[in-house]
Design an enzyme around this catalytic site. Sequence first.
Site, PDB file in Angstrom:
ATOM      1  CE  LYS A 208      -4.305  -2.058   1.277  1.00 35.84           C
ATOM      2  NZ  LYS A 208      -5.327  -2.370   2.259  1.00 35.84           N
ATOM      3  NE  ARG A 250      -7.205  -8.629   0.531  1.00 33.91           N
ATOM      4  CZ  ARG A 250      -6.743  -7.799  -0.403  1.00 33.91           C
ATOM      5  NH1 ARG A 250      -5.763  -6.975  -0.141  1.00 33.91           N
ATOM      6  NH2 ARG A 250      -7.271  -7.822  -1.603  1.00 33.91           N
TER       7      ARG A 250
HETATM    8  N1  PMM Z   1      -7.349  -3.974   0.728  1.00 37.81           N
HETATM    9  C1  PMM Z   1      -7.642  -4.008  -0.579  1.00 37.81           C
HETATM   10  C2  PMM Z   1      -8.628  -4.891  -1.053  1.00 37.81           C
HETATM   11  N2  PMM Z   1      -9.277  -5.727  -0.234  1.00 37.81           N
HETATM   12  N3  PMM Z   1      -9.638  -6.573   1.932  1.00 37.81           N
HETATM   13  C3  PMM Z   1      -9.368  -6.545   3.237  1.00 37.81           C
HETATM   14  N4  PMM Z   1     -10.021  -7.376   4.079  1.00 37.81           N
HETATM   15  N5  PMM Z   1      -8.428  -5.706   3.772  1.00 37.81           N
HETATM   16  C4  PMM Z   1      -7.731  -4.839   2.989  1.00 37.81           C
HETATM   17  O1  PMM Z   1      -6.897  -4.078   3.532  1.00 37.81           O
HETATM   18  C5  PMM Z   1      -8.009  -4.819   1.590  1.00 37.81           C
HETATM   19  C6  PMM Z   1      -8.980  -5.722   1.097  1.00 37.81           C
HETATM   20  C7  PMM Z   1      -6.938  -3.093  -1.533  1.00 37.81           C
HETATM   21  O2  PMM Z   1      -5.713  -3.638  -1.939  1.00 37.81           O
HETATM   22  P1  PMM Z   1      -5.473  -4.518  -3.297  1.00 37.81           P
HETATM   23  O3  PMM Z   1      -5.868  -3.624  -4.449  1.00 37.81           O
HETATM   24  O4  PMM Z   1      -4.032  -4.800  -3.261  1.00 37.81           O
HETATM   25  O5  PMM Z   1      -6.284  -5.753  -3.244  1.00 37.81           O
END
Ligand code: PMM
Length: 270
Positions: A208, A250
Amino acid sequence: MTAIWGILNVTPDSFSDGGRFMDPDTAIARARMLRAQGAAIIDVGGESTRPGASRVPVEEEQRRVLPVVEALSADGIPVSIDTLNAGTAAAAARAGARIVNDVSGGLADDGMLAAVAASDADFVIGHWRGPSGDMYARAQYGRAAREVANELRARVSAAASAGIAPSRLILDPGIGFAKAGEQNWEVLRGLDEIIALGHRVLVGTSRKRFLAEALGVDGSDAGGDAEHRRDLATAVTSVLAARAGAWAVRVHDVAATRDALAVVSAWDGE
Ligand code: PMM
């Protein structure tokens, strides 16, 4: 031991891995690799939630994710579905997804809590204050971790009222969602306030922007050295989240976080 969730974004525009896994066969091969590297859960998403991303029609989202959810579930791989849409959550649960991961905690779609209640799936409640397009306008906090915990508690009550048993809930501080730079660190520093709510806690810091800012790297260099540096930073935040009591992290780079957590286990004599 903190579990690792491997990210599988089946999207053309996710902020770091967009476009790489659009084809279902490629997505499935990628999921199997993440699993072999140590991911306990594969988190499948068909709509980017990055800052400024535009919404995807729900039919298109389902066209992207359902074949992948179905194939992985048939293969015995535990899947979570990353979606803001109740219809996609319900369809994915029918296709075998064990967890619904909603970064809005049910706020984006009025039907989400009822859809999850009607399924057997567990439910990730992310901390969220509004759509990606203008979420930074809502990034106003006094004590960030306290406010995030209070707002998550309100969503836990809403989920309980909708008939979702508390044991099915997983809380997520929503790193990067309606939080700018330092506010993310404040929330992570106060993670114990969220863990004190008594639910499993999932933390998503992977690649991020606030990590790139901490390193002083340009976030636009996807696939290059900047990405490698953000993965290393993510492995460190995974360790710190694990130390703070997170139930799961994650991440995109499962192998790096697996190794980082293995070092922690060795240090702890486990
Ligand atoms: N961040 C993203 C997408 N989904 N789900 C959860 N539970 N927690 C998060 O911090 C989260 C998520 C955005 O990041 P990406 O584009 O790398 O998936």
